[in-house]
Write a protein that holds these residues in place. Structure first.
Motif, PDB file in Angstrom:
ATOM      1  N   VAL A 176       0.832  -1.205   0.000  1.00 25.70           N
ATOM      2  CA  VAL A 176       0.000   0.000   0.000  1.00 25.70           C
ATOM      3  C   VAL A 176       0.865   1.251   0.000  1.00 25.70           C
ATOM      4  O   VAL A 176       0.490   2.294  -0.554  1.00 25.70           O
ATOM      5  CB  VAL A 176      -0.957  -0.010   1.212  1.00 25.70           C
ATOM      6  CG1 VAL A 176      -1.689   1.321   1.352  1.00 25.70           C
ATOM      7  CG2 VAL A 176      -1.960  -1.150   1.074  1.00 25.70           C
ATOM      8  N   MET A 177       2.057   1.151   0.597  1.00 22.31           N
ATOM      9  CA  MET A 177       2.967   2.302   0.594  1.00 22.31           C
ATOM     10  C   MET A 177       3.340   2.739  -0.814  1.00 22.31           C
ATOM     11  O   MET A 177       3.566   3.917  -1.073  1.00 22.31           O
ATOM     12  CB  MET A 177       4.249   1.964   1.360  1.00 22.31           C
ATOM     13  CG  MET A 177       4.138   2.081   2.863  1.00 22.31           C
ATOM     14  SD  MET A 177       5.773   1.963   3.608  1.00 22.31           S
ATOM     15  CE  MET A 177       6.563   3.396   2.891  1.00 22.31           C
ATOM     16  N   ARG A 178       3.420   1.791  -1.733  1.00 22.56           N
ATOM     17  CA  ARG A 178       3.876   2.110  -3.084  1.00 22.56           C
ATOM     18  C   ARG A 178       2.995   3.159  -3.763  1.00 22.56           C
ATOM     19  O   ARG A 178       3.506   4.204  -4.203  1.00 22.56           O
ATOM     20  CB  ARG A 178       3.951   0.833  -3.926  1.00 22.56           C
ATOM     21  CG  ARG A 178       5.083  -0.083  -3.522  1.00 22.56           C
ATOM     22  CD  ARG A 178       5.033  -1.401  -4.252  1.00 22.56           C
ATOM     23  NE  ARG A 178       6.235  -2.198  -4.026  1.00 22.56           N
ATOM     24  CZ  ARG A 178       6.401  -3.426  -4.487  1.00 22.56           C
ATOM     25  NH1 ARG A 178       5.441  -4.009  -5.203  1.00 22.56           N
ATOM     26  NH2 ARG A 178       7.524  -4.084  -4.232  1.00 22.56           N
ATOM     27  N   PRO A 179       1.688   2.928  -3.899  1.00 20.48           N
ATOM     28  CA  PRO A 179       0.870   3.975  -4.524  1.00 20.48           C
ATOM     29  C   PRO A 179       0.800   5.252  -3.703  1.00 20.48           C
ATOM     30  O   PRO A 179       0.676   6.342  -4.271  1.00 20.48           O
ATOM     31  CB  PRO A 179      -0.512   3.322  -4.674  1.00 20.48           C
ATOM     32  CG  PRO A 179      -0.514   2.161  -3.754  1.00 20.48           C
ATOM     33  CD  PRO A 179       0.892   1.707  -3.656  1.00 20.48           C
ATOM     34  N   ARG A 180       0.903   5.156  -2.385  1.00 19.83           N
ATOM     35  CA  ARG A 180       0.883   6.372  -1.567  1.00 19.83           C
ATOM     36  C   ARG A 180       2.103   7.244  -1.878  1.00 19.83           C
ATOM     37  O   ARG A 180       1.986   8.470  -2.011  1.00 19.83           O
ATOM     38  CB  ARG A 180       0.853   6.014  -0.077  1.00 19.83           C
ATOM     39  CG  ARG A 180      -0.411   5.296   0.373  1.00 19.83           C
ATOM     40  CD  ARG A 180      -0.471   5.117   1.881  1.00 19.83           C
ATOM     41  NE  ARG A 180      -0.742   6.389   2.548  1.00 19.83           N
ATOM     42  CZ  ARG A 180      -0.771   6.534   3.862  1.00 19.83           C
ATOM     43  NH1 ARG A 180      -0.512   5.491   4.653  1.00 19.83           N
ATOM     44  NH2 ARG A 180      -1.039   7.696   4.405  1.00 19.83           N
ATOM     45  N   ILE A 181       3.267   6.620  -2.005  1.00 16.89           N
ATOM     46  CA  ILE A 181       4.465   7.385  -2.353  1.00 16.89           C
ATOM     47  C   ILE A 181       4.342   7.947  -3.758  1.00 16.89           C
ATOM     48  O   ILE A 181       4.668   9.114  -4.007  1.00 16.89           O
ATOM     49  CB  ILE A 181       5.721   6.493  -2.235  1.00 16.89           C
ATOM     50  CG1 ILE A 181       5.951   6.112  -0.769  1.00 16.89           C
ATOM     51  CG2 ILE A 181       6.949   7.219  -2.782  1.00 16.89           C
ATOM     52  CD1 ILE A 181       7.004   5.038  -0.574  1.00 16.89           C
ATOM     53  N   ALA A 182       3.857   7.134  -4.695  1.00 17.32           N
ATOM     54  CA  ALA A 182       3.711   7.591  -6.081  1.00 17.32           C
ATOM     55  C   ALA A 182       2.763   8.780  -6.175  1.00 17.32           C
ATOM     56  O   ALA A 182       3.028   9.747  -6.906  1.00 17.32           O
ATOM     57  CB  ALA A 182       3.219   6.444  -6.960  1.00 17.32           C
ATOM     58  N   LEU A 183       1.669   8.738  -5.441  1.00 19.24           N
ATOM     59  CA  LEU A 183       0.727   9.862  -5.437  1.00 19.24           C
ATOM     60  C   LEU A 183       1.384  11.111  -4.864  1.00 19.24           C
ATOM     61  O   LEU A 183       1.151  12.226  -5.347  1.00 19.24           O
ATOM     62  CB  LEU A 183      -0.525   9.490  -4.642  1.00 19.24           C
ATOM     63  CG  LEU A 183      -1.460   8.472  -5.307  1.00 19.24           C
ATOM     64  CD1 LEU A 183      -2.454   7.896  -4.303  1.00 19.24           C
ATOM     65  CD2 LEU A 183      -2.215   9.103  -6.482  1.00 19.24           C
ATOM     66  N   ASN A 184       2.214  10.935  -3.846  1.00 18.05           N
ATOM     67  CA  ASN A 184       2.936  12.077  -3.277  1.00 18.05           C
ATOM     68  C   ASN A 184       3.957  12.636  -4.265  1.00 18.05           C
ATOM     69  O   ASN A 184       4.113  13.856  -4.383  1.00 18.05           O
ATOM     70  CB  ASN A 184       3.636  11.661  -1.990  1.00 18.05           C
ATOM     71  CG  ASN A 184       2.684  11.498  -0.819  1.00 18.05           C
ATOM     72  OD1 ASN A 184       1.528  11.894  -0.893  1.00 18.05           O
ATOM     73  ND2 ASN A 184       3.159  10.894   0.253  1.00 18.05           N
ATOM     74  N   VAL A 185       4.668  11.746  -4.966  1.00 18.02           N
ATOM     75  CA  VAL A 185       5.645  12.190  -5.965  1.00 18.02           C
ATOM     76  C   VAL A 185       4.959  13.059  -7.013  1.00 18.02           C
ATOM     77  O   VAL A 185       5.496  14.073  -7.465  1.00 18.02           O
ATOM     78  CB  VAL A 185       6.336  10.977  -6.628  1.00 18.02           C
ATOM     79  CG1 VAL A 185       7.110  11.400  -7.873  1.00 18.02           C
ATOM     80  CG2 VAL A 185       7.276  10.291  -5.645  1.00 18.02           C
TER      81      VAL A 185
END
Length: 231
Positions: free
Chosen positions: A17-26
């Motif tokens: 779940v961290m992966r899309p959260r980081i991508a959205l932040n990027v």
């Protein structure tokens, strides 16, 4: 963009779940994070991912996208004009990034998972060696992909950074539980410094769970994983 245009179904301890959260932040995309209780999956999750019934699920304009790396690629391709590119622009570099992301999920993560749930000194020692070997391979991949810069993606966090970086919180917990060091400054200096830069990045800091909080979650999660593995 209204915040409710983008929703992410997930659970805060989940590496994937961290992966899309980081991508959205990027990409500086506003989104609503809808916390899922995995012991009682919501109707929205079951409707949104009827095949696997798993998190994470991204819902954008009412349409569902499933599987963590697939979601990251969607975010990168959908919001091309917002934030840096997550996947490399060069076709060869892009193919190499996808290769190492697949290696992390298909080869390295199962080894790390086996090590995380190993019990007994001999079992832990046996499970640890292939995890180290995999990190040495990733050390070489980092040198080649980063081209001397601080991330796999160069100056900015990219696809392989997100694929591997999501495990750093749990790696720290498992290190403490087993009194070992996974990212050794002498053996894997590139990854050692990379991990510090990754966790300090503004797109990651608010997403990466605190080690103490993850350690509490591990008390409940690891016995369940062990039980499932032995059943």
């Amino acid at each position: 963009m209204a915040e409710n245009d983008v929703k992410l179904l997930g659970s805060w301890p989940s590496t994937f779940v961290m992966r899309p959260r980081i991508a959205l932040n990027v990409k500086s995309v506003c989104y609503d994070f809808l916390e899922e209780q995995l012991s009682s999956k919501s109707d929205l999750l079951l409707i949104s991912n009827p095949v696997y019934k798993k998190i994470p699920v991204l819902i954008h304009d009412g349409k569902s996208i499933c599987e963590s790396l697939n979601i990251v690629q969607y975010i990168d391709e959908k919001w091309t004009n917002s934030g840096p590119s997550i996947l490399p622009l060069d076709p060869y570099d892009r193919a190499i990034a996808r290769f190492w992301a697949c290696y992390i999920d298909d080869k390295w993560f199962p080894l790390f998972r086996s090590f995380a749930v190993a019990q007994g000194e001999d079992a832990i020692k046996t499970a640890l060696e292939p995890v180290f070997d995999g990190l040495v391979l990733l050390e070489d991949a980092f040198k080649n992909c980063s081209k001397g810069k601080k991330f796999f993606g160069g100056d900015k966090i990219g696809y392989v950074d997100i694929a591997l970086g999501c495990f750093l919180g749990w790696m720290r917990v498992i290190e403490k539980m087993n009194n070992v060091t996974l990212l050794d400054e002498a053996k894997t200096p590139g990854l050692y410094n990379w991990a510090e830069d990754f966790c300090a990045d503004s797109s990651v800091k608010d997403v990466m769970p605190e080690t103490n909080k993850l350690a509490e979650a591990a008390k409940n999660l690891i016995p369940k994983i062990r039980a499932n593995a032995s059943s």
